[in-house]
Design a protein around this motif. Structure first.
Motif, PDB file in Angstrom:
ATOM      1  N   VAL A   1       0.848  -1.194   0.000  1.00 33.96           N
ATOM      2  CA  VAL A   1       0.000   0.000   0.000  1.00 33.96           C
ATOM      3  C   VAL A   1       0.886   1.248   0.000  1.00 33.96           C
ATOM      4  CG1 VAL A   1      -1.867   1.211   1.195  1.00 33.96           C
ATOM      5  CG2 VAL A   1      -1.754  -1.307   1.244  1.00 33.96           C
ATOM      6  N   HIS A   2       0.751   2.055  -1.031  1.00 32.13           N
ATOM      7  CA  HIS A   2       1.681   3.171  -1.240  1.00 32.13           C
ATOM      8  C   HIS A   2       1.456   4.347  -0.302  1.00 32.13           C
ATOM      9  CE1 HIS A   2      -1.032   5.993  -3.304  1.00 32.13           C
ATOM     10  NE2 HIS A   2      -1.435   5.035  -4.109  1.00 32.13           N
ATOM     11  N   GLY A   3       2.449   5.233  -0.298  1.00 34.65           N
ATOM     12  CA  GLY A   3       2.436   6.405   0.570  1.00 34.65           C
ATOM     13  C   GLY A   3       1.916   7.643  -0.113  1.00 34.65           C
ATOM     14  N   GLY A   4       2.356   8.793   0.390  1.00 35.82           N
ATOM     15  CA  GLY A   4       1.943  10.077  -0.167  1.00 35.82           C
ATOM     16  C   GLY A   4       1.543  11.084   0.904  1.00 35.82           C
ATOM     17  N   PRO A   5       0.221  11.320   1.050  1.00 32.19           N
ATOM     18  CA  PRO A   5      -0.893  10.702   0.318  1.00 32.19           C
ATOM     19  C   PRO A   5      -0.830  10.943  -1.189  1.00 32.19           C
ATOM     20  CG  PRO A   5      -1.702  11.954   2.236  1.00 32.19           C
ATOM     21  CD  PRO A   5      -0.248  12.325   2.033  1.00 32.19           C
ATOM     22  N   ALA A   6      -1.366   9.990  -1.924  1.00 33.25           N
ATOM     23  CA  ALA A   6      -1.499  10.066  -3.384  1.00 33.25           C
ATOM     24  C   ALA A   6      -0.165  10.069  -4.109  1.00 33.25           C
ATOM     25  CB  ALA A   6      -2.337  11.278  -3.800  1.00 33.25           C
ATOM     26  N   SER A   7       0.783   9.274  -3.610  1.00 31.52           N
ATOM     27  CA  SER A   7       2.068   9.123  -4.290  1.00 31.52           C
ATOM     28  C   SER A   7       2.197   7.666  -4.731  1.00 31.52           C
ATOM     29  CB  SER A   7       3.223   9.501  -3.352  1.00 31.52           C
ATOM     30  OG  SER A   7       4.452   9.446  -4.020  1.00 31.52           O
ATOM     31  N   PRO A   8       1.675   7.315  -5.901  1.00 35.92           N
ATOM     32  CA  PRO A   8       1.574   5.910  -6.302  1.00 35.92           C
ATOM     33  C   PRO A   8       2.929   5.243  -6.503  1.00 35.92           C
ATOM     34  CG  PRO A   8       1.039   7.353  -8.141  1.00 35.92           C
ATOM     35  CD  PRO A   8       1.145   8.231  -6.935  1.00 35.92           C
ATOM     36  N   LEU A   9       2.982   3.967  -6.159  1.00 34.16           N
ATOM     37  CA  LEU A   9       4.190   3.172  -6.352  1.00 34.16           C
ATOM     38  C   LEU A   9       4.389   2.738  -7.799  1.00 34.16           C
ATOM     39  CD1 LEU A   9       4.253   0.729  -3.293  1.00 34.16           C
ATOM     40  CD2 LEU A   9       6.157   2.168  -4.034  1.00 34.16           C
ATOM     41  N   THR A  10       3.300   2.548  -8.515  1.00 34.77           N
ATOM     42  CA  THR A  10       3.369   1.923  -9.837  1.00 34.77           C
ATOM     43  C   THR A  10       4.447   2.511 -10.749  1.00 34.77           C
ATOM     44  OG1 THR A  10       1.016   1.374  -9.688  1.00 34.77           O
ATOM     45  CG2 THR A  10       2.018   1.270 -11.860  1.00 34.77           C
ATOM     46  N   PRO A  11       4.574   3.843 -10.885  1.00 35.00           N
ATOM     47  CA  PRO A  11       5.584   4.357 -11.818  1.00 35.00           C
ATOM     48  C   PRO A  11       7.012   4.311 -11.294  1.00 35.00           C
ATOM     49  CG  PRO A  11       4.415   6.171 -10.794  1.00 35.00           C
ATOM     50  CD  PRO A  11       3.727   4.924 -10.336  1.00 35.00           C
ATOM     51  N   THR A  12       7.210   3.784 -10.080  1.00 34.95           N
ATOM     52  CA  THR A  12       8.563   3.662  -9.530  1.00 34.95           C
ATOM     53  C   THR A  12       8.973   2.209  -9.319  1.00 34.95           C
ATOM     54  OG1 THR A  12       7.938   3.686  -7.177  1.00 34.95           O
ATOM     55  CG2 THR A  12       8.158   5.819  -8.280  1.00 34.95           C
ATOM     56  N   LEU A  13       8.075   1.264  -9.588  1.00 37.54           N
ATOM     57  CA  LEU A  13       8.365  -0.143  -9.307  1.00 37.54           C
ATOM     58  C   LEU A  13       9.598  -0.644 -10.030  1.00 37.54           C
ATOM     59  CD1 LEU A  13       4.783  -1.725  -9.376  1.00 37.54           C
ATOM     60  CD2 LEU A  13       6.111  -0.980  -7.379  1.00 37.54           C
ATOM     61  N   TRP A  14       9.832  -0.112 -11.228  1.00 33.39           N
ATOM     62  CA  TRP A  14      10.972  -0.568 -12.027  1.00 33.39           C
ATOM     63  C   TRP A  14      12.292  -0.315 -11.311  1.00 33.39           C
ATOM     64  CZ3 TRP A  14      14.811   2.768 -13.597  1.00 33.39           C
ATOM     65  CH2 TRP A  14      14.524   4.145 -13.530  1.00 33.39           C
ATOM     66  N   GLN A  15      12.308   0.571 -10.341  1.00 34.55           N
ATOM     67  CA  GLN A  15      13.556   0.910  -9.665  1.00 34.55           C
ATOM     68  C   GLN A  15      13.979  -0.115  -8.617  1.00 34.55           C
ATOM     69  OE1 GLN A  15      12.642   4.983  -8.254  1.00 34.55           O
ATOM     70  NE2 GLN A  15      14.074   5.733  -9.792  1.00 34.55           N
ATOM     71  N   PHE A  16      13.040  -0.838  -8.008  1.00 33.07           N
ATOM     72  CA  PHE A  16      13.423  -1.675  -6.872  1.00 33.07           C
ATOM     73  C   PHE A  16      12.722  -3.025  -6.773  1.00 33.07           C
ATOM     74  CE2 PHE A  16       9.669   0.544  -5.289  1.00 33.07           C
ATOM     75  CZ  PHE A  16       8.991  -0.455  -4.617  1.00 33.07           C
ATOM     76  N   GLN A  17      11.600  -3.237  -7.456  1.00 24.80           N
ATOM     77  CA  GLN A  17      10.747  -4.357  -7.086  1.00 24.80           C
ATOM     78  C   GLN A  17      11.137  -5.703  -7.708  1.00 24.80           C
ATOM     79  OE1 GLN A  17       6.296  -4.122  -6.352  1.00 24.80           O
ATOM     80  NE2 GLN A  17       6.304  -5.282  -8.287  1.00 24.80           N
ATOM     81  N   ARG A  18      11.827  -5.723  -8.832  1.00 22.60           N
ATOM     82  CA  ARG A  18      11.990  -6.981  -9.566  1.00 22.60           C
ATOM     83  C   ARG A  18      12.561  -8.123  -8.712  1.00 22.60           C
ATOM     84  NH1 ARG A  18      14.569 -10.048 -13.505  1.00 22.60           N
ATOM     85  NH2 ARG A  18      13.202 -10.578 -15.257  1.00 22.60           N
ATOM     86  N   PRO A  19      13.591  -7.927  -7.878  1.00 23.10           N
ATOM     87  CA  PRO A  19      14.075  -9.046  -7.055  1.00 23.10           C
ATOM     88  C   PRO A  19      13.007  -9.606  -6.107  1.00 23.10           C
ATOM     89  CG  PRO A  19      15.713  -7.311  -7.144  1.00 23.10           C
ATOM     90  CD  PRO A  19      14.457  -6.743  -7.745  1.00 23.10           C
ATOM     91  N   LEU A  20      12.135  -8.746  -5.596  1.00 22.30           N
ATOM     92  CA  LEU A  20      11.071  -9.213  -4.704  1.00 22.30           C
ATOM     93  C   LEU A  20      10.136 -10.169  -5.419  1.00 22.30           C
ATOM     94  CD1 LEU A  20      10.041  -5.858  -2.931  1.00 22.30           C
ATOM     95  CD2 LEU A  20      11.819  -7.483  -2.265  1.00 22.30           C
ATOM     96  N   GLU A  21       9.997  -9.965  -6.732  1.00 21.29           N
ATOM     97  CA  GLU A  21       9.048 -10.750  -7.518  1.00 21.29           C
ATOM     98  C   GLU A  21       9.481 -12.203  -7.692  1.00 21.29           C
ATOM     99  OE1 GLU A  21       8.915  -8.418 -11.057  1.00 21.29           O
ATOM    100  OE2 GLU A  21       8.076  -6.667 -10.027  1.00 21.29           O
ATOM    101  N   GLU A  22      10.711 -12.543  -7.320  1.00 20.00           N
ATOM    102  CA  GLU A  22      11.164 -13.928  -7.382  1.00 20.00           C
ATOM    103  C   GLU A  22      10.651 -14.742  -6.193  1.00 20.00           C
ATOM    104  OE1 GLU A  22      15.358 -14.298  -8.092  1.00 20.00           O
ATOM    105  OE2 GLU A  22      15.393 -12.477  -9.323  1.00 20.00           O
TER     106      GLU A  22
END
Length: 371
Positions: free
Chosen positions: A78-99
């Protein structure tokens, strides 16, 4: 892209309408976005890579789901902000978590692609914390059904910890565990700690300009209302001295991340700022009253990931709260070289911590030891 309160407030002070700004043409970044998209493609046979809208509590909300193996536990982040979505920043950090996990993120009401997808006037009166909490619950229920899971791991970041923590308290049956990253316990206490840190640091470094600006609002927050102008003056210097990203006086890497995101169109990139302004002006009075320090019992395993240098949502109150709360299992993890942006600052330790502490809790029937 603005975010994390201070930048949002500065934007709000300059904007007369959430749609007043002109969206820039970012076509020059498209070749780089194609590389990011290609690297990020989930090609594993049992993987999942989906982006879709779902109607929840009267609002069409955009969801992003990524993972290398559908059998893995699901984290609803659940992203922060308020209203600061994670989706456009996922490419920076999330890929290893997806394993190791199927990662589910969504743009909250009033944020990012969800802001674009809905009629502004119809959503305006719904920007209240209880509605955001109910959205977390509804999202969890939908994800469980869609992907055939009995429970999820719930993880919140910054503002997202306020609504996800309340969701876990309201519907603990939906979740294996709750993880707070940059947890908010008491907003007024956070403001005081952040201000005191900035003032002490500015004096130690001989920054007369910073001291003068902060002295103009001292004592802070004191007994006066926490206005937009006072927050700007207080947060400006705390974040300048590494309170948002450790050892950095700015966090441009985060604010400019959407430029390389293959998930967003230019209109949606532009709408991030619009959603910030739209949401914060409505939610700020409720946000400033948040105080979770009275929660003495937590019904599910709880983990707190704390940045040692975090002066956006200071970690001291979180550490104190965790030590006194009663829970089936509890664990605090300190990120010694991080501030508020733990997923970006220490992504390796985040992955190891999730695999070591959280993943075992996501096994149906898993036993835990109270601490």
């Amino acid at each position: 892209m603005k975010g994390f309160l201070i930048a949002v407030l500065i934007a709000a002070s300059a904007a007369t309408s959430v749609h007043a700004q002109t969206c820039r043409d970012t076509a020059a970044y498209e070749p780089a976005r194609k590389i990011v998209a290609d690297l990020g493609r989930i090609v594993a046979p049992n993987g999942v890579q989906e982006s879709y809208k779902v109607a929840l509590n009267g609002v069409e909300q955009w969801v992003n789901v990524r993972g290398q193996d559908r059998a893995n536990p699901i984290i609803l982040f659940v992203h922060g902000g308020p209203a600061s979505p994670l989706t456009p920043t996922l490419w920076q950090f999330q890929r290893p978590l997806e394993e190791y996990f199927t990662m589910v993120t969504y743009d909250q009401r009033g944020a990012g692609r969800t802001f674009v997808a809905n009629d502004e006037a119809r959503v305006a009166d719904t920007i209240h914390i209880p509605n955001f909490v109910d959205d977390v619950i509804a999202m969890a229920q939908d994800v469980r059904k869609r992907y055939g899971k009995r429970k999820l791991i719930l993880m919140g970041h910054s503002w997202g910890t306020i609504i996800s923590m309340q969701a876990a308290l309201k519907r603990p049956d939906l979740f294996h565990a709750y993880i707070g990253v940059g947890q908010v316990i008491n907003v007024r206490e956070n403001e005081r700690i952040s201000f005191d840190y900035a003032m002490a640091t500015a004096k130690a470094k001989g920054n007369a300009e910073a001291v003068r600006e902060m002295e103009a609002i001292a004592p802070y927050p004191g007994d006066q209302p926490i206005t937009r102008e006072r927050i700007i003056a207080a947060r400006k210097w705390a974040q300048y001295y590494g309170g948002l990203t450790a050892y950095r006086d700015e966090s441009t890497y985060f604010y400019r991340a959407p430029l390389l995101s293959p998930e967003y169109t230019d209109a949606e990139r532009c709408a991030v700022d619009g959603g910030n302004v739209f949401t914060l002006g409505r939610i700020l009075p409720e946000f400033l009253k948040v105080d979770m320090s009275g929660v003495r019992d937590f019904p599910i395993p709880v983990l707190m990931f704390m940045g040692r240098h975090d002066y956006t949502t200071p970690s001291e109150p979180t550490d104190a709260w965790l030590k006194q709360v009663r829970a089936p299992y509890k664990q605090g993890v300190w990120f010694e070289n991080a501030s508020h942006m733990i997923p970006w600052e220490e992504p390796g330790k985040l992955l190891l911590s999730l695999v070591h502490y959280a993943r075992p809790l996501a096994q149906d029937g898993a036993s835990v030891t109270a601490k």
